[in-house]
Scaffold this motif. Structure first.
Motif, PDB file in Angstrom:
ATOM      1  N   VAL A  33       0.843  -1.189   0.000  1.00  0.00           N
ATOM      2  CA  VAL A  33       0.000   0.000   0.000  1.00  0.00           C
ATOM      3  C   VAL A  33       0.879   1.239   0.000  1.00  0.00           C
ATOM      4  O   VAL A  33       1.792   1.364   0.821  1.00  0.00           O
ATOM      5  N   ALA A  34       0.605   2.116  -0.917  1.00  0.00           N
ATOM      6  CA  ALA A  34       1.378   3.347  -1.056  1.00  0.00           C
ATOM      7  C   ALA A  34       0.491   4.563  -0.855  1.00  0.00           C
ATOM      8  O   ALA A  34      -0.733   4.484  -0.994  1.00  0.00           O
ATOM      9  N   TRP A  35       1.135   5.646  -0.534  1.00  0.00           N
ATOM     10  CA  TRP A  35       0.475   6.950  -0.505  1.00  0.00           C
ATOM     11  C   TRP A  35       1.109   7.814  -1.597  1.00  0.00           C
ATOM     12  O   TRP A  35       2.334   7.835  -1.749  1.00  0.00           O
ATOM     13  N   PHE A  36       0.258   8.508  -2.321  1.00  0.00           N
ATOM     14  CA  PHE A  36       0.669   9.492  -3.303  1.00  0.00           C
ATOM     15  C   PHE A  36      -0.017  10.802  -2.931  1.00  0.00           C
ATOM     16  O   PHE A  36      -0.991  10.815  -2.177  1.00  0.00           O
ATOM     17  N   ARG A  37       0.464  11.880  -3.506  1.00  0.00           N
ATOM     18  CA  ARG A  37      -0.190  13.161  -3.297  1.00  0.00           C
ATOM     19  C   ARG A  37      -0.130  13.979  -4.574  1.00  0.00           C
ATOM     20  O   ARG A  37       0.770  13.802  -5.405  1.00  0.00           O
ATOM     21  N   GLN A  38      -1.102  14.867  -4.681  1.00  0.00           N
ATOM     22  CA  GLN A  38      -1.177  15.718  -5.864  1.00  0.00           C
ATOM     23  C   GLN A  38      -1.549  17.118  -5.450  1.00  0.00           C
ATOM     24  O   GLN A  38      -2.642  17.346  -4.903  1.00  0.00           O
ATOM     25  N   ALA A  39      -0.633  18.033  -5.706  1.00  0.00           N
ATOM     26  CA  ALA A  39      -0.871  19.447  -5.443  1.00  0.00           C
ATOM     27  C   ALA A  39      -1.475  20.077  -6.695  1.00  0.00           C
ATOM     28  O   ALA A  39      -1.296  19.564  -7.811  1.00  0.00           O
ATOM     29  N   PRO A  40      -2.191  21.197  -6.552  1.00  0.00           N
ATOM     30  CA  PRO A  40      -2.808  21.846  -7.713  1.00  0.00           C
ATOM     31  C   PRO A  40      -1.785  22.150  -8.799  1.00  0.00           C
ATOM     32  O   PRO A  40      -0.727  22.722  -8.527  1.00  0.00           O
ATOM     33  N   GLY A  41      -2.087  21.725 -10.014  1.00  0.00           N
ATOM     34  CA  GLY A  41      -1.215  22.015 -11.141  1.00  0.00           C
ATOM     35  C   GLY A  41       0.020  21.157 -11.236  1.00  0.00           C
ATOM     36  O   GLY A  41       0.886  21.394 -12.086  1.00  0.00           O
ATOM     37  N   LYS A  42       0.128  20.159 -10.385  1.00  0.00           N
ATOM     38  CA  LYS A  42       1.307  19.299 -10.379  1.00  0.00           C
ATOM     39  C   LYS A  42       0.937  17.836 -10.620  1.00  0.00           C
ATOM     40  O   LYS A  42      -0.224  17.449 -10.467  1.00  0.00           O
ATOM     41  N   GLU A  43       1.954  17.070 -10.970  1.00  0.00           N
ATOM     42  CA  GLU A  43       1.758  15.637 -11.159  1.00  0.00           C
ATOM     43  C   GLU A  43       1.543  14.949  -9.810  1.00  0.00           C
ATOM     44  O   GLU A  43       2.020  15.420  -8.773  1.00  0.00           O
ATOM     45  N   ARG A  44       0.853  13.830  -9.845  1.00  0.00           N
ATOM     46  CA  ARG A  44       0.701  13.031  -8.641  1.00  0.00           C
ATOM     47  C   ARG A  44       2.063  12.399  -8.331  1.00  0.00           C
ATOM     48  O   ARG A  44       2.697  11.803  -9.210  1.00  0.00           O
ATOM     49  N   GLU A  45       2.486  12.546  -7.101  1.00  0.00           N
ATOM     50  CA  GLU A  45       3.830  12.075  -6.743  1.00  0.00           C
ATOM     51  C   GLU A  45       3.809  11.069  -5.603  1.00  0.00           C
ATOM     52  O   GLU A  45       2.926  11.093  -4.744  1.00  0.00           O
ATOM     53  N   PHE A  46       4.790  10.221  -5.631  1.00  0.00           N
ATOM     54  CA  PHE A  46       4.942   9.190  -4.612  1.00  0.00           C
ATOM     55  C   PHE A  46       5.319   9.799  -3.272  1.00  0.00           C
ATOM     56  O   PHE A  46       6.159  10.713  -3.214  1.00  0.00           O
ATOM     57  N   VAL A  47       4.692   9.313  -2.206  1.00  0.00           N
ATOM     58  CA  VAL A  47       5.007   9.752  -0.846  1.00  0.00           C
ATOM     59  C   VAL A  47       5.729   8.638  -0.082  1.00  0.00           C
ATOM     60  O   VAL A  47       6.787   8.837   0.492  1.00  0.00           O
ATOM     61  N   GLY A  48       5.143   7.465  -0.088  1.00  0.00           N
ATOM     62  CA  GLY A  48       5.750   6.345   0.621  1.00  0.00           C
ATOM     63  C   GLY A  48       4.961   5.075   0.387  1.00  0.00           C
ATOM     64  O   GLY A  48       3.840   5.111  -0.118  1.00  0.00           O
ATOM     65  N   VAL A  49       5.546   3.954   0.766  1.00  0.00           N
ATOM     66  CA  VAL A  49       4.909   2.657   0.556  1.00  0.00           C
ATOM     67  C   VAL A  49       5.297   1.709   1.689  1.00  0.00           C
ATOM     68  O   VAL A  49       6.391   1.828   2.266  1.00  0.00           O
ATOM     69  N   ILE A  50       4.385   0.805   1.982  1.00  0.00           N
ATOM     70  CA  ILE A  50       4.643  -0.235   2.975  1.00  0.00           C
ATOM     71  C   ILE A  50       4.342  -1.583   2.340  1.00  0.00           C
ATOM     72  O   ILE A  50       3.396  -1.707   1.567  1.00  0.00           O
ATOM     73  N   THR A  51       5.152  -2.572   2.644  1.00  0.00           N
ATOM     74  CA  THR A  51       4.956  -3.887   2.050  1.00  0.00           C
ATOM     75  C   THR A  51       3.755  -4.597   2.664  1.00  0.00           C
ATOM     76  O   THR A  51       3.180  -4.168   3.658  1.00  0.00           O
ATOM     77  N   TRP A  52       3.402  -5.703   2.082  1.00  0.00           N
ATOM     78  CA  TRP A  52       2.242  -6.453   2.566  1.00  0.00           C
ATOM     79  C   TRP A  52       2.435  -6.892   4.006  1.00  0.00           C
ATOM     80  O   TRP A  52       1.480  -6.983   4.770  1.00  0.00           O
ATOM     81  N   GLY A  53       3.672  -7.175   4.375  1.00  0.00           N
ATOM     82  CA  GLY A  53       3.945  -7.645   5.727  1.00  0.00           C
ATOM     83  C   GLY A  53       4.165  -6.533   6.730  1.00  0.00           C
ATOM     84  O   GLY A  53       4.387  -6.796   7.922  1.00  0.00           O
ATOM     85  N   GLY A  54       4.122  -5.296   6.278  1.00  0.00           N
ATOM     86  CA  GLY A  54       4.316  -4.178   7.187  1.00  0.00           C
ATOM     87  C   GLY A  54       5.756  -3.900   7.530  1.00  0.00           C
ATOM     88  O   GLY A  54       6.057  -3.249   8.536  1.00  0.00           O
ATOM     89  N   GLY A  55       6.671  -4.364   6.685  1.00  0.00           N
ATOM     90  CA  GLY A  55       8.075  -4.121   6.933  1.00  0.00           C
ATOM     91  C   GLY A  55       8.433  -2.650   6.761  1.00  0.00           C
ATOM     92  O   GLY A  55       7.592  -1.814   6.501  1.00  0.00           O
ATOM     93  N   GLN A  56       9.713  -2.377   6.877  1.00  0.00           N
ATOM     94  CA  GLN A  56      10.184  -0.996   6.799  1.00  0.00           C
ATOM     95  C   GLN A  56       9.713  -0.347   5.515  1.00  0.00           C
ATOM     96  O   GLN A  56       9.846  -0.903   4.431  1.00  0.00           O
ATOM     97  N   GLY A  57       9.151   0.842   5.625  1.00  0.00           N
ATOM     98  CA  GLY A  57       8.637   1.515   4.463  1.00  0.00           C
ATOM     99  C   GLY A  57       9.706   2.205   3.655  1.00  0.00           C
ATOM    100  O   GLY A  57      10.850   2.339   4.072  1.00  0.00           O
ATOM    101  N   ASN A  58       9.319   2.641   2.476  1.00  0.00           N
ATOM    102  CA  ASN A  58      10.181   3.388   1.581  1.00  0.00           C
ATOM    103  C   ASN A  58       9.518   4.735   1.349  1.00  0.00           C
ATOM    104  O   ASN A  58       8.325   4.785   1.041  1.00  0.00           O
ATOM    105  N   TYR A  59      10.271   5.815   1.484  1.00  0.00           N
ATOM    106  CA  TYR A  59       9.678   7.140   1.442  1.00  0.00           C
ATOM    107  C   TYR A  59      10.377   8.058   0.443  1.00  0.00           C
ATOM    108  O   TYR A  59      11.568   7.895   0.156  1.00  0.00           O
ATOM    109  N   ALA A  60       9.618   9.008  -0.040  1.00  0.00           N
ATOM    110  CA  ALA A  60      10.209  10.062  -0.850  1.00  0.00           C
ATOM    111  C   ALA A  60      11.148  10.896   0.025  1.00  0.00           C
ATOM    112  O   ALA A  60      10.905  11.072   1.223  1.00  0.00           O
ATOM    113  N   ASP A  61      12.197  11.412  -0.592  1.00  0.00           N
ATOM    114  CA  ASP A  61      13.165  12.205   0.166  1.00  0.00           C
ATOM    115  C   ASP A  61      12.511  13.402   0.850  1.00  0.00           C
ATOM    116  O   ASP A  61      12.918  13.810   1.942  1.00  0.00           O
ATOM    117  N   SER A  62      11.497  13.943   0.217  1.00  0.00           N
ATOM    118  CA  SER A  62      10.859  15.157   0.730  1.00  0.00           C
ATOM    119  C   SER A  62      10.106  14.924   2.043  1.00  0.00           C
ATOM    120  O   SER A  62       9.818  15.884   2.760  1.00  0.00           O
TER     121      SER A  62
END
Length: 121
Positions: A33-62
């Motif tokens: 399951v991942a989270w994305f976000r979209q600001a007005p006038g911008k592309e939808r961007e990756f925020v972070g993701v967690i694996t099916w098992g709930g292991g350590q997530g991966n996040y955007a640098d921002s």
């Protein structure tokens, strides 16, 4: 799998919000399951993701170090805890489910409807 995101709102810079993604479907626990976000006038961007098992997530640098994703497969929910919010975090936030914990938007076949987060300075 059907997803519904909630928990958005308005907060001042430096504040916190917790978003939730509720899922229906018995196979939810098999998906990343991942989270994305979209600001007005911008592309939808990756925020972070967690694996099916709930292991350590991966996040955007921002958001690294400020945002944390967790999941409770027994309750079919995934949460996004957002701390130290900045005005540039203002966006509509979407949760998405897919087979692989990737940053690529097109890899996710299931999407929630989005929830608005507004951070004022």
């Amino acid at each position: 799998v059907q997803l519904q995101a909630s928990g958005g709102g308005s907060v001042q810079a430096g504040g916190s919000l917790r978003l939730s993604c509720a899922a229906s479907g018995r196979t939810f626990s098999l998906y990343a399951v991942a989270w994305f976000r979209q600001a007005p006038g911008k592309e939808r961007e990756f925020v972070g993701v967690i694996t099916w098992g709930g292991g350590q997530g991966n996040y955007a640098d921002s958001v690294k170090g400020r945002f944390t994703i967790s999941r409770d497969n027994a309750k079919n929910t995934v949460s996004l805890q957002m701390n130290s919010l900045k005005p540039e975090d203002t966006a509509v936030y979407f949760c998405a489910a897919g087979e692989s914990p990737t940053k690529t938007r097109s890899a996710y076949g299931y999407w929630g409807q989005g929830t608005q987060v507004t951070v004022s300075s």
